[in-house]
Design a protein around this motif. Structure first.
Motif, PDB file in Angstrom:
ATOM      1  N   ILE B 148      35.186  34.976  49.093  1.00 46.70           N
ATOM      2  CA  ILE B 148      36.467  35.540  48.661  1.00 46.70           C
ATOM      3  C   ILE B 148      37.633  34.585  48.896  1.00 46.70           C
ATOM      4  N   TYR B 252      53.350  42.589  45.038  1.00 47.47           N
ATOM      5  CA  TYR B 252      52.731  43.075  43.809  1.00 47.47           C
ATOM      6  C   TYR B 252      53.671  42.870  42.626  1.00 47.47           C
ATOM      7  N   VAL B 269      46.414  42.895  37.634  1.00 50.23           N
ATOM      8  CA  VAL B 269      45.076  43.420  37.853  1.00 50.23           C
ATOM      9  C   VAL B 269      44.262  42.418  38.674  1.00 50.23           C
ATOM     10  N   LEU B 270      44.500  41.143  38.376  1.00 48.83           N
ATOM     11  CA  LEU B 270      43.870  40.078  39.158  1.00 48.83           C
ATOM     12  C   LEU B 270      44.290  40.196  40.618  1.00 48.83           C
ATOM     13  N   LEU B 272      45.221  42.857  42.120  1.00 52.72           N
ATOM     14  CA  LEU B 272      44.565  44.020  42.718  1.00 52.72           C
ATOM     15  C   LEU B 272      43.141  43.701  43.122  1.00 52.72           C
ATOM     16  N   ALA B 273      42.391  43.083  42.220  1.00 51.71           N
ATOM     17  CA  ALA B 273      40.980  42.820  42.495  1.00 51.71           C
ATOM     18  C   ALA B 273      40.829  41.996  43.756  1.00 51.71           C
ATOM     19  N   ILE B 274      41.586  40.907  43.823  1.00 49.73           N
ATOM     20  CA  ILE B 274      41.432  40.010  44.957  1.00 49.73           C
ATOM     21  C   ILE B 274      42.012  40.630  46.214  1.00 49.73           C
ATOM     22  N   TRP B 275      43.091  41.365  46.025  1.00 47.40           N
ATOM     23  CA  TRP B 275      43.698  42.011  47.175  1.00 47.40           C
ATOM     24  C   TRP B 275      42.763  43.050  47.779  1.00 47.40           C
ATOM     25  N   VAL B 276      42.112  43.827  46.935  1.00 43.57           N
ATOM     26  CA  VAL B 276      41.172  44.833  47.439  1.00 43.57           C
ATOM     27  C   VAL B 276      40.040  44.142  48.198  1.00 43.57           C
ATOM     28  N   ALA B 277      39.560  43.013  47.661  1.00 45.01           N
ATOM     29  CA  ALA B 277      38.508  42.276  48.353  1.00 45.01           C
ATOM     30  C   ALA B 277      39.003  41.820  49.723  1.00 45.01           C
TER      31      ALA B 277
END
Lengths: 475, 365
Positions: B148, B252, B269-270, B272-277
């Motif tokens: 990640i 954000y 959205v990118l 979000l994806a990386i942030w959630v990871a």
């Protein structure tokens, strides 16, 4: 041990099954009413009116085939829906009662504020900052009268008013304010918002008259429709600006003043300055100066063009050489780029002085009089005239802001804030009252570098009247 | 309580990034600009310098007790009873911290992305994954970061680089407008995030070789200061201090304003994806540390059975901890600085002092 883990795993998988049936917050595109433009107005009784332009997917989908067939009138690409409420959230809710689909805001291209609402204050914009679907990059415009009328704009090259307006903004004929910029101007104590103004031009006839027979209508987006020979009831121009004092609309800047505002804010990146060609007539600096500058070549219905004497309009423009003798000043246009404006603030005692330095480069693109590039003096005189014209614009905007609006729409307060925080703290609470006392010096140093693909003005030398031609032939 | 397997010093420092950055980049800039205005970046640097002190304490303690976790040497230093009590305080503190992270995570997703989805759905799903990761041990979490981390770095670069057209440099002026006091106030708010460097005292025991822990601490802290400073700077440059204070999730919003040539837009959205990871790593790591600590204090041989129940309790605590987002902000602004200073700064310092006075070390082991 092993078997019970397997059972547990299967059990977990089964438990997860309900999640597969779909998710919350899911909206298929067929269920969405995609909003492309929003107009905000005030309504009687302290209420507000929300008007949206919602895309009709069938119309948009049918677009290409329609173009291929070369068929008749382009259909309206969307529907204009309007609702009244005590605030925009309530109006939105009522709007949802009229639309068979779920409102979807994230594709919204533009927000237009009506005059009355702007006078009531910007606080009504909160929904458009707070809602998660809204984007801070949405351009925002202001209009005189009711904003919802702008949404009735007929489709042209672009199908919906949102795309038309953002397309025009992208041409950089005027400045562009996004929601985040508006928020910044509004919240900064040393700044006041100014929004570009949408002007509905009532009839195409009027527009074509304004443009005159100068052959420039091929360039502007708005004019191209007229060129097709269609009689559209309405077209749109973005010019001028609405100036705010704190969060209320305080007054309007006309095209010239808005242009000056752009120069002073450092928003000008490219454009065209048109000035009377110096040296052709003695009156060059006089009356011709009034409307010498138009932001871009395509700016169709610029009222500034009205300055031309009526005699000229009457005369045949096909033979400019014959007409430009002494009665009408010959003109020169300069396209400029790489413009930068630097502002410094100086405090002496209680007197604040702002020094604005505008620098840039320009190329000559059009001359309608006799021009000889080998005549350095003439070039420098032209450069001087261009700089004068820009300075004039800036001073017009300044006069308006200082004397009439009493609002610092240039962000000068923030410049003072940055360079002299100590003095700023004394005046920050009443900066708009203090601003009219401030002195502003504008220094324009636009350098004329190139003269394009031709050097001398074409035509028989000597047939053109005036001093310049003699100078030209003398060489 | 021994963990099988070791992690490399590099993995330790990257884990430290993940222990701090994910929630910090989202929640911190807005709160920070509230206090320190355009000097927020300076507050981040000051907080990093301040975090250097507990980092040094951790390092010195690790030299005295190599291969021992924080929970273990609490007992070695303070004796049986007092040691267990202090270790329990640390366990509870990490537990509480994890609940805050879970709450922040779900609160953000519900506010900004999917308002109709219940809060518990987000909390439960991320904790379920985190429980799975934590049960597999530290090495697995560390390897997740290997995957990640490049994404996270690329994401920082993309967002900040593409946001440059929107930036205006003059937004950071005037420098130190109201003197140094607001900046200090800002670093106090940054502290709860930076102070989490203390987490390295727990999993640092599994870094091989132990002496390289110093390197992990330094690179970890520098990386955090670098990225957090850049994001804070980016927020100030794009929005200006005035506007940044009104944006709840300024980081954000930074991703949302990116617009490159009409086609590279809406890349949040990118984000979000990386942030959630990233948040997943953070929660998994915290959960692991809590379970490990609880197992140590209670003298269990295995920490694994504790992970799932602790995760469930964490979700419950996250749900009941705050009533609304105002309470979260209030907590981050007023309560957390004092509380974290106590357990992340004073407590480790006391441990070191006592160990130094009593001359304790376990280097021979």
């Amino acid at each position: 041990m092993i078997w019970y883990r397997r059972v547990l795993a299967v059990l977990l998988l089964v438990l997860g099954l309900p999640a597969l049936s779909g998710c919350w917050s899911r909206h298929e595109i067929e269920e969405l009413a995609i909003i492309m433009a929003v107009a905000l107005d005030s309504a009687p009784g302290g209420q507000v009116r929300l008007t949206t332009f919602i895309v009709i997917p069938r119309a948009v989908g049918g677009g290409p085939s329609m173009g291929g067939g070369g068929g008749g009138e382009p259909k309206k690409a969307g529907e204009v829906v309007s609702a009244v409420g005590s605030d925009f959230a309530q109006a939105t809710r009522r709007l949802e009662g009229q639309v068979p689909r779920r409102l979807f805001w994230a594709q919204n291209r533009v927000i237009i504020i009506g005059e009355d609402l702007a006078r009531r204050g910007l606080n009504y914009l909160d929904l458009f900052l707070r809602d998660r679907q809204m984007r801070l990059t949405t351009p925002i415009l202001i209009t005189r009268g009711e904003a919802r009328k702008v949404l009735d704009l007929p489709p042209g090259i672009e199908l919906n008013p949102g795309t038309i307006l953002t397309g025009i903004l992208r041409n950089r004929t005027t400045f562009k304010v996004e929601l985040k910029d508006l928020l910044a101007m509004w919240e900064a104590p040393g700044d006041n918002p100014a929004l570009p103004e949408v002007v509905m031009t009532p009839t195409p006839e009027q527009e074509s008259q304004e443009t005159g027979g100068e052959g420039r209508d091929a360039k502007g987006g708005g004019n191209e429709r007229g060129g097709k020979g269609k009689t559209q009831p309405e077209a749109v121009v973005i010019k001028g600006a609405g100036a705010f004092r704190y969060d209320r609309l305080a007054g309007w800047l006309d095209e010239k003043e808005a242009n000056g505002l752009m120069w002073l804010r450092g928003e000008v990146k490219e454009g065209v300055v048109t000035v009377p060609l110096p040296g052709t007539t003695g009156t060059g600096q006089g009356q011709g100066m009034a409307g010498g500058l138009s932001p871009t070549p395509g700016e169709g219905g610029s009222p500034g063009q009205g300055q031309k004497p009526g005699a000229e309009k009457g005369g045949s423009r096909d033979l400019p050489r014959a007409q430009t003798a002494l009665s009408a000043p010959a003109q020169a246009s300069v396209v400029f780029h790489r413009v930068s404006a630097k502002t410094r603030a100086r405090v002496q005692g209680q007197q604040v002085t702002f020094m604005v330095e505008i620098r840039g480069q320009g190329d000559l693109i059009e001359v309608t009089g006799n021009f000889n590039p080998d005549n350095l003096e003439q070039l420098l005189a032209l450069q001087e005239a261009v700089n004068k014209a820009i300075e004039e614009r800036a001073l017009l905007a300044l006069r308006k802001a200082q004397q009439e609006l009493q609002a610092d729409i240039f962000g000068f307060g923030e410049i003072l804030h940055r360079s002299n925080p100590r003095y700023w703290h004394q005046v920050q609470d009443y900066w708009n009252e203090e601003f009219p006392r401030a002195r502003v010096q504008v220094q324009v140093e636009l350098q004329l570098r190139r003269t394009g693909m031709t050097s001398r003005t074409p035509g028989r030398v000597g047939a053109v009247g005036g001093k310049v031609s003699t100078q030209g032939t003398a060489r | 309580m021994r963990e099988e397997g070791y992690i490399s010093p590099r993995q330790a420092s990257v884990l430290l990034w993940f222990a701090i950055l994910p929630t910090a980049i989202l929640f911190l800039p807005a709160l920070l600009t509230l206090r320190a205005r355009q000097d927020s970046w300076l507050a981040v640097i000051l907080a990093t310098l301040a975090a250097g002190i507990p980092a040094l304490v951790i390092y010195l303690l690790a030299l005295r007790f190599p291969h021992y976790t924080l929970f273990q040497y609490c007992e070695l230093i303070l004796g049986h009873l007092a040691g267990k009590i202090v270790a329990m305080v640390f366990v509870l503190a990490f537990f509480l911290l994890n609940a805050v992270v879970i709450r922040e995570f779900s609160e953000f997703l519900t506010t900004a992305v999917m308002p109709e989805t219940p809060f518990l759905f987000f909390a439960c799903s991320i904790v379920a994954v985190a429980v799975y990761a934590a049960r597999n041990g530290l090495e697995v979490i560390a390897r997740c970061t290997d995957f990640i981390m490049p994404l996270l770095v690329a994401f920082f670069v993309v967002i900040l680089l593409f946001a440059t057209p929107e930036m205006s440099l003059r937004n950071i002026l005037p420098f130190l407008e109201n003197g140094i006091r607001p900046v200090l106030g800002g670093s106090l708010i940054t502290w709860p995030f930076m102070g989490q460097v203390i987490i390295l005292a727990t999993y640092g025991a599994f870094v091989n070789p132990p002496r390289s822990l110093g390197w992990s601490l330094i690179t970890g802290l520098l990386g955090i200061a670098f990225f957090l400073g850049l994001v804070t700077m980016g927020v100030i440059l794009v929005f200006g201090a005035c506007e940044a204070t009104s944006l709840t999730f300024a980081g954000y919003n930074l991703a949302r304003v990116v617009s490159l040539g009409q086609f590279l837009e809406r890349i949040e959205v990118l984000f979000l994806a990386i942030w959630v990871a990233g948040v997943f790593i953070k929660i998994a790591l915290n959960l692991y540390v809590v379970a490990l600590g609880l197992a140590t204090v209670t003298g269990l041989k295995e920490y694994r059975p504790l992970v799932a129940p602790l995760g469930a309790l964490n979700v419950a605590l996250a749900a009941y901890m705050y009533r609304n987002i105002s309470e979260i902000r209030q907590d981050l602004l007023t309560v957390e600085p004092g509380w974290t200073l106590t357990w992340q700064f004073i407590l480790p310092l006391l441990l070191l002092l006592v160990a130094w006075v009593r001359g304790q070390r376990r280097t021979g082991a």
